[in-house]
Design an enzyme around this catalytic site. Structure first.
Site, PDB file in Angstrom:
ATOM      1  N   ASP A 316     -26.645 -23.178  -7.994  1.00  0.00           N
ATOM      2  CA  ASP A 316     -25.931 -23.174  -6.712  1.00  0.00           C
ATOM      3  C   ASP A 316     -25.508 -21.765  -6.301  1.00  0.00           C
ATOM      4  OD1 ASP A 316     -24.472 -24.652  -4.572  1.00  0.00           O
ATOM      5  OD2 ASP A 316     -22.737 -23.721  -5.529  1.00  0.00           O
ATOM      6  N   GLU A 369     -30.879 -21.802  -5.329  1.00  0.00           N
ATOM      7  CA  GLU A 369     -30.434 -22.001  -3.950  1.00  0.00           C
ATOM      8  C   GLU A 369     -30.133 -20.599  -3.414  1.00  0.00           C
ATOM      9  OE1 GLU A 369     -26.946 -23.900  -1.155  1.00  0.00           O
ATOM     10  OE2 GLU A 369     -26.514 -23.013  -3.092  1.00  0.00           O
TER      11      GLU A 369
END
Length: 410
Positions: A316, A369
């Protein structure tokens, strides 16, 4: 029975050398709480890293949460690790660490960073856990490399466990074992090859969707036990469905029981707010230049891949890690030693993370990401890249959603 803390250790001198150098990537086998038998007596070994502490006690339901009843012993090797064996403490017992700091005599009360299980939020204690799951996914594990390859069909269904489907009669989310029925059936009907779970690790604030973690090694107790989550993964694998976890090494919350200000010092977070505080998310940023912190994070990645048979980690907020000026104005950040905006420690960490993952598991994927034009995100480290297997393209997602909003004439 005398249940005073006894001298005992799972750590060898080699473990300590690896830990100090940031190269111990199975710290979950050594730190935290471990049910063991010592001198014929069953109990639990506790070990916690708190180098700025003057004393550390284990407090729990077995000593009425009283500080000083079970003080741990600091190791002699300047590792900053406190440890000890407590007889008669075992599976299911609740505990925290009461830490008395050398810094301003501060006292903190912390959950175990390496706990395998936690109380159901909003309770915050760690749980001694010694469960066992007999895996039945041998077939999947033997051929998953073909399912995870870059040249293979890869269609991912992302979901948030807490809100994907509800038990309306009881007004609650489904348990891991209920998901093992309903979710498996749904994915088989829709034809996706993989599921991606938004963070399953323990977190105090449910509306965060799990992106503010306090229990990095514990699947959330909201939906069941660690063995229940393993059962869910097992059932998905037995139905030829891969499992990807969202993993959050980018930041962590300031909750009092979490990693922040752990031993009265900036232990896990960077001490400079320009590098250690995330203004958008009001959270703390890991100190990627500290060896023990790097070992904690990479151990955590290895833990989920090894202990839970996870097939991929979607990392993330990589963009927030790569740039020192991410979401900061002039004067709110400082250039690196070369005058650039890149976070060199974070880049080094991401490269080492990918190298260790693929060295240990050549049949999984790491997915970044990453929403910027940072070069070579998916190039191998030996070619100068970050080493990720894939890039999770936020731009494509946003463009697609914008297109869906248009009149059908388009």
């Amino acid at each position: 029975m005398d249940n005073k803390v006894q001298v005992y250790s799972l750590l060898t001198a080699f473990d300590i050398d690896l830990f100090k150098s940031g190269k111990h990537f199975r710290l979950f086998e050594k730190l935290g709480s471990h049910a063991v038998t010592h001198n014929g007596i069953k109990g639990t070994y506790f070990a916690v890293w708190a180098p700025s502490a003057k004393s550390v006690s284990v407090i729990g339901n077995f000593n009425f949460w009283v500080e000083g009843q079970h003080p741990l012993n600091v190791r002699w090797d300047s590792s900053g690790i406190w440890e000890g064996f407590i007889p008669a403490v075992g599976h299911g017992d609740l505990y925290k660490y009461k830490i008395h700091s050398n810094i301003n005599d501060v006292k903190t009360e912390k959950a175990d960073p390496y706990a395998r299980f936690c109380e159901i939020p909003s309770n915050t204690a760690s749980v001694v856990w010694d469960g066992n799951h007999k895996w039945q996914d041998k077939d999947w594990m033997s051929y998953r490399k073909n399912k995870n390859g870059l040249d293979k069909p890869y269609s991912v269904y992302e979901l948030h466990l807490g809100s994907w489907k509800k038990n309306l009669q009881e007004n609650r989310s489904l348990t891991y074992r209920e998901l093992a029925v309903d979710l498996v059936q749904y994915i088989k009907e829709t034809g996706f090859t993989h599921v991606e779970f938004m963070p399953v690790m323990e977190h105090p604030y449910e509306p965060s969707w799990g992106y503010q973690l306090t229990g990095y090694f514990a699947p959330s107790s909201r939906f069941g036990s660690p063995e229940d989550f393993k059962y869910l993964v097992d059932q998905l694998h037995q139905n030829d469905i891969g499992v990807i976890l969202d993993w959050v090494p980018s930041h962590f919350p300031e909750d009092a029981h979490g990693l922040g200000f752990f031993d009265g010092s900036c232990l896990y977070e960077h001490p400079d707010p320009k590098k250690g505080y995330h203004q958008d998310w009001k959270s703390l940023i890991f100190n990627y230049g500290r060896n023990e912190v790097r070992a904690f994070l990479i151990s955590n990645a290895i833990f989920w891949l090894e202990q839970y048979h996870i097939d991929g980690l979607r990392v993330d907020a990589v963009a927030s890690m790569l740039y020192l000026d991410y979401s900061r104005e002039d004067g709110q950040w400082e250039p690196n030693i070369y005058g650039g905006r890149e976070n060199l420690d974070a880049i080094s960490f991401l490269k080492e993370f990918n190298e260790e993952v693929f060295k240990n598991f050549d049949d999984v994927q790491t997915i970044a990401e990453e929403s910027t034009a940072f070069p070579m995100v998916t190039k191998p480290v030996y070619l100068g890249g970050l080493g990720f297997g894939m890039k999770w393209m936020m731009g494509w997602m946003h463009d697609t959603l914008e297109f869906f909003k248009k009149d059908p004439i388009y």
